[in-house]
Each structure stands twice: as C-alpha cells, then as structure tokens.
Design an enzyme around this catalytic site. Structure first.
Site, PDB file in Angstrom:
ATOM      1  N   THR A 103       0.815  -1.221   0.000  1.00  0.00           N
ATOM      2  CA  THR A 103       0.000   0.000   0.000  1.00  0.00           C
ATOM      3  C   THR A 103       0.853   1.279   0.000  1.00  0.00           C
ATOM      4  O   THR A 103       0.341   2.349  -0.306  1.00  0.00           O
ATOM      5  CB  THR A 103      -0.959   0.034   1.210  1.00  0.00           C
TER       6      THR A 103
HETATM    7  C1  SIN Z   1       1.959  -2.186   2.954  1.00  0.00           C
HETATM    8  O1  SIN Z   1       1.794  -2.993   2.053  1.00  0.00           O
HETATM    9  O2  SIN Z   1       0.983  -1.768   3.615  1.00  0.00           O
HETATM   10  C2  SIN Z   1       3.293  -1.652   3.367  1.00  0.00           C
HETATM   11  C3  SIN Z   1       4.433  -2.304   2.725  1.00  0.00           C
HETATM   12  C4  SIN Z   1       4.443  -2.145   1.255  1.00  0.00           C
HETATM   13  O3  SIN Z   1       3.957  -1.144   0.747  1.00  0.00           O
HETATM   14  O4  SIN Z   1       4.965  -3.060   0.596  1.00  0.00           O
END
Ligand code: SIN
Length: 358
Positions: free
Chosen positions: A104
């Site tokens: 994210t």
């Molecule tokens: C996430 O996925 O929430 C954080 C780590 C990423 O962006 O790979």
C-alpha cells in the site's frame, strides 16, 4: 516473472499478479507483534491457496509472481514489467479480469500508472483490473489480506454491465478507481484511503459510477509504457520555510528531465526558488507544480502567474504528478520520433483535465 503451472490457463480465468507488500508479509511473532513484519515474503500462489475454498463457484484462478517486494522499493523497471503483464493479460481472451496484489505504500503510483497506460485498453475490452493490498501481514491473527483479495477477485469477475472495464482498487470493502487510492496515514490500519468517493464492493453506487464514466469518457487514449531503461528521471522537491535556491540549482547540471514542486498551500513555492526555476526551464527541465497539503487542486496561475512552461497538477498529488510527468515526457519523446510535434505539456494536460469524482 514466474507463472504457476495451471491447467486453467487455457480456459477462462482471473489472473492474479503478485507484486508483494504487506498482503504477502510475514511477522515473526504475529500474535504479540503483528506490525513487526517483513513485506513481500509469501508467494501469490500461496495467498490464493488460502482463499480458494471460499471463491464463488465457476471462477478459476491463475497466478503470476511479477515481484515480491516491499513497495517502498518499487522501481520504474517493475512498473514496466507490471504494465506489460497487465496489457498482455488484457489481450488474452482466456483472461476475464486481473487482480494485482500490491504494497500500500506506493499503490498510489501504480494506480495512476496503470490508469494512464492500460485504462482505455481495459475499458475497451470490458475487463477490470483490480489492485488490492493489506495493512496486516498474512499471518497476523486479524489479517485483512484474505478478505481484500476475495473482494478484488469478486470485483474482477462480476457481470460487466454492473461496472465498466477499467483500472480499480479495492480495500476494506470499498472500491474506487485505482488512481483514487492512496495511503494518507503513516500507521493507522485504515491508512489506504480513497481520495475520491468510493463504492461498496457488493453494491455499486450510481453516482460514483457516473463519476467513473465521466473520467473514462475523457481518457481517450492510453500513453505508451516506457521501456525499462527509458523512464525519464523526475524528482519531487518540497517547498518549506527556509527553502534555498541550491535545492533547484543542484539539478541544473544533472540528467534530471523534470521536477515536481510540492508547494505550500495552493502549490506556491518559496521566492528563493524563483530565479533558479526560471533557469531550470531554460535548461529544458520540465516543471510541474502541486501542493504538499495532501488534498485539494493546484490550479494554473494561482496564487500567482506560473513560470512559462510550468504546469499545475490539478488534483494530482506529488507522487501521482511525478508518474504523470514521466509518462508525458516519454510520450513526447515517442511522438517526436514519429514526426509529431506534441509536447509533454500536451500529454500532461490530458491527465490533469480528468474530473475528480465527487
Ligand atoms: C503495505 O503494504 O501496507 C506496506 C508495505 C508495502 O507497501 O509493501
């Protein structure tokens, strides 16, 4: 990129492309410390194995691992690889829809990249590409990845007259255009938010849908995907109290092709930058102005007249404006090689004009 050998590949299926992220993360002590984990540890095929038993009947799944990274380490080469994998999947008549599992942290960049390079193609073919991720690692007791993945698979495979083909994202039971999803909180479990209104996964909201259609009507042509080694170098610079002209002059003798200025308020920047920004434009460096506030639109000639050649980013945040500028500079290069006198500003203006879904 590895493909899981699967007999379903030669029959209708949903293709799930794995990029890594927390959804594929593992915590060493998940019960006590679920937030202490490594992203990008579990193969996408294993993530699917966990939801396969609850997948609605009649949906076949095939997975491909494009990358398995923490998305803070996303590279432009990986975007090229992902964009090409998405276009290839859309062209494949056995592929009914595509899901991308992604970290994210930079899903915001990938969302705008896929919209600009594959959005029209997906719409024309009536296929949906759905990005999703998670806030808790895959082995956390309350992991949100499986339900997000399930929602994304459902959204990718629901009947087409409900919601047009295009590039979407699904998180926490809500769906939106992928270019409208961003992480806007450092630690909250609901940090990835839709920066425009969204729709409930099970029940498409008609006013949201008409916003999607308004965006799609104006997005008339995808931009080319830059080859792995052809991405123009573009940096984001933030204006702040005590800003110095050296922050700009530093780049004048570099190979930087563009600067995104994350300005204060309406996207204004410190007066200390003005002369060196004029010099940057003379050096052929493309300038885009946006706001560091995290919300709202940056409009041309506000709060004061723009430096010639500098464009305002509209509703694009700095990370989105950076991808949009890179794609526009690449499109200009390709257009000029084909004897067309289009500039990066022509391409960037097509992106900025896309309406915000309200
Ligand atoms: C996430 O996925 O929430 C954080 C780590 C990423 O962006 O790979």
């Amino acid at each position: 990129m590895s493909t899981i050998e699967n007999p379903s590949e030669n029959s209708p299926h949903i293709l799930v492309l794995g990029m890594g992220g927390t959804i594929a993360g593992l915590a060493s002590n998940p019960a006590a410390k679920p937030l202490q984990y490594e992203a990008g540890q579990v193969e996408v095929a294993s993530l699917l194995a966990h939801v396969r038993s609850v997948i609605p009947e009649g949906i076949s799944l095939v997975s491909k691992q494009v990358a398995n990274i923490n998305s803070r380490n996303l590279t432009e080469s990986l975007l090229t690889l992902l964009g090409e994998a998405v276009r290839e999947a859309l062209a494949n008549s056995f592929v009914q829809g595509v899901v991308v599992t992604h970290g994210t942290d930079t899903i915001e960049e990938t969302g705008v990249f896929l919209q600009m390079t594959c959005g029209k193609y997906a719409q024309n073919l009536g296929k949906r590409v759905i990005l999703t991720g998670a806030m808790l690692p895959s082995n956390a007791p309350k992991a949100d990845g499986p339900s997000n993945l399930l929602d994304a698979i459902r959204w990718a495979s629901t009947p087409i007259d409900n919601c047009p083909g295009g590039i979407y994202a699904v998180m926490d039971g809500r769906g939106c255009l992928a270019m409208d999803l961003a992480k806007r909180h450092g630690s909250a479990l609901n940090a990835p938010i839709q920066t425009s209104p969204s729709s409930s996964v099970g029940l498409i909201n008609p006013s949201w849908l008409s916003g999607v259609k308004a965006v799609q009507e104006l997005w008339t042509e995808d931009l080319p995907i830059p080859k792995e080694n052809e991405w123009p170098w573009v940096e984001i610079l933030t204006s702040h109290a005590g800003a110095r002209s050296e922050t700009i002059t530093h780049w004048l003798n570099s190979k930087v092709k563009g600067l995104v200025l994350a300005g204060t308020g309406m996207g204004g920047f410190h007066d200390a930058w003005r002369d060196s920004l004029v010099a940057a434009v003379k050096h052929g460096i493309a300038l885009v102005r946006t706001t560091r506030t995290g919300a709202g639109e940056t409009l041309a000639d506000l709060p004061e007249k723009d430096i010639g050649g500098c464009l305002a980013s509209g509703s694009l945040s700095a990370p989105r404006a950076r991808i949009a500028l890179q794609l526009s500079l690449n499109a200009e290069k390709q257009a000029q090689a084909a004897g067309k006198s289009l500039t990066w500003q022509d391409f960037f203006a097509r992106i900025v004009v896309l309406p915000v879904i309200r």
